[in-house]
Design an enzyme around this catalytic site. Structure first.
Site, PDB file in Angstrom:
ATOM      1  N   LYS A   1       3.073   1.078  12.251  1.00  0.00           N
ATOM      2  CA  LYS A   1       4.434   1.892  12.339  1.00  0.00           C
ATOM      3  C   LYS A   1       4.193   3.440  12.403  1.00  0.00           C
ATOM      4  CE  LYS A   1       5.285  -0.466   7.873  1.00  0.00           C
ATOM      5  NZ  LYS A   1       5.980  -0.627   6.553  1.00  0.00           N
TER       6      LYS A   1
ATOM      7  N   HIS B   1       6.815   0.343  -5.336  1.00  0.00           N
ATOM      8  CA  HIS B   1       5.410   0.244  -5.279  1.00  0.00           C
ATOM      9  C   HIS B   1       4.241   0.457  -6.565  1.00  0.00           C
ATOM     10  CE1 HIS B   1       6.120   1.754  -0.942  1.00  0.00           C
ATOM     11  NE2 HIS B   1       5.517   0.401  -0.767  1.00  0.00           N
TER      12      HIS B   1
ATOM     13  N   ARG C   1      10.172  -8.743  -1.953  1.00  0.00           N
ATOM     14  CA  ARG C   1      11.590  -8.235  -2.509  1.00  0.00           C
ATOM     15  C   ARG C   1      12.858  -9.461  -1.823  1.00  0.00           C
ATOM     16  NH1 ARG C   1      10.385  -2.797   0.996  1.00  0.00           N
ATOM     17  NH2 ARG C   1       9.306  -4.757   2.026  1.00  0.00           N
TER      18      ARG C   1
ATOM     19  N   SER D   1      10.465   1.786   2.348  1.00  0.00           N
ATOM     20  CA  SER D   1      10.320   3.192   2.611  1.00  0.00           C
ATOM     21  C   SER D   1      11.400   3.629   3.524  1.00  0.00           C
ATOM     22  CB  SER D   1       8.983   3.140   2.909  1.00  0.00           C
ATOM     23  OG  SER D   1       7.830   3.025   1.956  1.00  0.00           O
TER      24      SER D   1
END
Ligand code: ADP
Length: 174
Positions: free
Chosen positions: A41, A17, A90, A128
């Site tokens: 989430k 990030h 990504r 994460s």
């Protein structure tokens, strides 16, 4: 002034990030680095905790401003006068999700562009959830997160796994 927002859960921030926000800050005159107050989430860190990490990280970037928000990302973009939404890519799986989100946002607010930055190679694997898994298993995370996030993450995961152990001990045998 060309303003962009960089939205996400940031639970917690990691070096992938930080790389995106720093690169975006070199492209746009101002970045609003914005955390969802209540993402769908489940979260490890509260909004205040996530924001605190982001504020510390943004300390060295004068054109990055940290903010918490609820509701539509395009509404935040309009409120702050942003022309673009920055996201990081990504793997190919990210592309599917980001593409869908970009089209949805374009349908909601055609004047706001989504700008995706490719991850830097060293962070291509980093998310994460991977970070939490490695930390939970006692792996080395010092190259994944800034130094002020590491102890907080380790401590939070230890608290949670301690609480789960206690729960398992007190739950009745079947
Ligand atoms: P979200 O819940 O919106 O996916 P995240 O906090 O997981 O929020 O991610 C925020 C943004 O940062 C997303 O655009 C995500 O693709 C990007 N991102 C996450 N990890 C990386 C990484 N290692 N490299 C580049 N971008 C990343």
């Amino acid at each position: 002034m060309t303003i962009a927002i960089y939205p996400g859960s940031f639970d917690p921030i990691h070096n992938g990030h930080l790389d995106i926000v720093a690169r975006a800050a070199r492209i746009f005159e101002k970045i609003i680095w914005a955390a969802y107050a209540r993402p769908s989430k489940s979260l490890l860190f509260s909004a205040d905790e996530r924001m605190e990490f982001m504020r510390t990280a943004a300390g060295g970037m004068p054109n990055v401003q940290v903010q918490l928000y609820q509701g539509l990302t395009v509404d935040l973009a309009r409120r702050v006068g942003a022309r673009a939404i920055v996201r990081g890519l990504r793997v190919t799986n990210d592309f599917e999700i980001e593409y869908q989100m970009a089209l949805t946002n374009a349908q909601q607010a055609g004047e706001i562009e989504t700008v995706c930055l490719m991850t830097s190679a060293q962070y291509a694997f980093l998310s994460s959830s991977i970070l939490k898994e490695v930390a939970l298993a006692g792996g080395k995370i010092s190259e994944m997160v800034p130094p002020y996030v590491e102890p907080a993450l380790v401590q939070r995961l230890a608290q949670l796994s301690g609480a789960q152990d206690t729960e398992q001990r007190v739950s009745p045998q079947v």
